[in-house]
Design a protein around this motif. Structure first.
Motif, PDB file in Angstrom:
ATOM      1  N   SER A 144       0.850  -1.203   0.000  1.00 25.01           N
ATOM      2  CA  SER A 144       0.000   0.000   0.000  1.00 25.01           C
ATOM      3  C   SER A 144       0.883   1.248   0.000  1.00 25.01           C
ATOM      4  N   ALA A 146       0.289   3.468   1.886  1.00 26.66           N
ATOM      5  CA  ALA A 146       0.346   3.751   3.329  1.00 26.66           C
ATOM      6  C   ALA A 146       1.621   3.194   3.959  1.00 26.66           C
ATOM      7  N   LEU A 151       1.142   7.212   8.924  1.00 29.06           N
ATOM      8  CA  LEU A 151      -0.109   7.952   8.734  1.00 29.06           C
ATOM      9  C   LEU A 151      -0.950   7.819   9.998  1.00 29.06           C
ATOM     10  N   ALA A 154      -2.734   4.607  11.811  1.00 37.79           N
ATOM     11  CA  ALA A 154      -2.409   3.452  10.963  1.00 37.79           C
ATOM     12  C   ALA A 154      -1.030   2.876  11.286  1.00 37.79           C
ATOM     13  N   GLY A 158       0.362   0.504   8.530  1.00 44.42           N
ATOM     14  CA  GLY A 158       1.490   1.114   7.818  1.00 44.42           C
ATOM     15  C   GLY A 158       2.770   0.316   8.020  1.00 44.42           C
TER      16      GLY A 158
END
Ligand SMILES: NC(=O)c1ccc[n+]([C@@H]2O[C@H](COP(=O)([O-])OP(=O)(O)OC[C@H]3O[C@@H](n4cnc5c(N)ncnc54)[C@H](OP(=O)(O)O)[C@@H]3O)[C@@H](O)[C@H]2O)c1
Length: 261
Positions: A144, A146, A151, A154, A158
């Motif tokens: 991702s 991410a 973030l 997350a 993450g």
């Protein structure tokens, strides 16, 4: 006879029961590929397999919980016996739930790492010796955007996706001298049951069919990293270059985390 336009006869795809994986299974099978579809929801996989009878390719259900390493190994043996060794594997199964600092639970992080990282590792452990033995094969892992940087809320997700990016990069270097191709897939926001749970606005949100098309295009491009949508990926790529303090300030401001609630 299938009217084959894609370079793969058969693909093993995890996380095929819904979301991005389901859209990908449909798109691949509609273009003539035999999709060995894995996920835990057997009913959804069987329904997909039945629908695929109308398409030029087909979907065959291989129900599987990827957190069970023995089940992963046994499933690949079964696929190999019934369909032959897949030329392409797409390890897409994964999940997300928020892990904010204010109620940080190691168990929640562990669950995400067990599925997103270790589940994917079980699949890699099964396929790698076969591809290495034959000096051929194509491996794609869904991480991702991410995973680029931290973030809000997350931390667990993450970290799991950052781990997959690093892990695939390391394996790709180990196998650089071989004919085995490894690609990491870093999507932005895609409308799926996973993101339907998000209460916050999701910039550049894509439909799963668009994500599937971007993935199939990227798989054929041979690029080391497949990332989309283009503008969001570019933005996240630029943010990755910022110094840590400036990055924290900008993201906290943009997401309202610079204010106490
Ligand atoms: N949607 C997004 O915005 C987005 C963005 C970036 C990356 N991603 C990544 O893309 C992948 C797919 O996401 P999605 O949005 O399509 O999520 P989703 O709708 O929740 O689908 C996840 C898939 O993974 C399967 N899965 C979950 N746990 C599993 C397990 N233990 N064993 C086998 N399969 C399992 C699920 O099937 P069962 O429940 O039937 O097992 C389902 O098919 C994930 O890796 C996700 O992190 C998504």
């Amino acid at each position: 006879m299938s009217n084959h336009s894609l370079p793969w006869q058969s693909v093993w795809l995890t996380g095929a029961s819904q979301g991005i994986g389901l859209a990908l299974a449909e798109a691949l099978a509609q273009q003539g590929v035999t999709v060995c579809a894995s996920a835990r929801n057997e009913e959804a996989l069987q329904a997909l397999a039945r629908r695929s009878r109308l398409w030029s390719g087909k979907v065959v259900a291989y129900p599987l919980d990827i957190t069970d390493s023995s089940a992963v190994a046994e499933t690949l043996v079964q696929i190999e016996v019934e369909q032959g060794l897949p030329q392409l594997v797409i390890f897409n199964a994964g999940s997300h739930h928020p892990t904010p600092a204010t109620r940080f639970q190691s168990d929640e992080v562990r669950q995400l790492l067990e599925l997103n990282v270790m589940g994917t590792c079980h699949c890699l452990e099964a396929i790698l010796p076969r591809y290495i033995q034959h000096n051929t094969g194509h491996i794609a892992v869904v991480a991702s955007l991410a995973g680029y940087r931290g973030l809000p809320s997350a931390a667990g997700y993450g970290a799991s996706k950052a781990a997959l990016n690093n892990l695939l990069e390391a394996l790709a270097i180990d196998l650089y001298h071989t004919d085995i191709r490894l690609q990491i897939i870093n999507p932005g926001f895609v409308r799926t049951p996973l993101t339907d749970r998000n209460a916050f606005p999701m910039p550049f949100l894509m439909e799963p069919e668009q994500a599937a098309a971007a993935i199939i295009h990227g798989l054929q491009s041979g690029r080391a990293e497949i990332r989309f949508p283009r503008r969001f990926a570019l933005l996240m790529g630029l943010l990755r270059l910022l110094p840590a303090g400036l990055y924290r300030y900008l993201i906290a401001r943009a997401t309202g985390y610079d204010r106490a609630v």
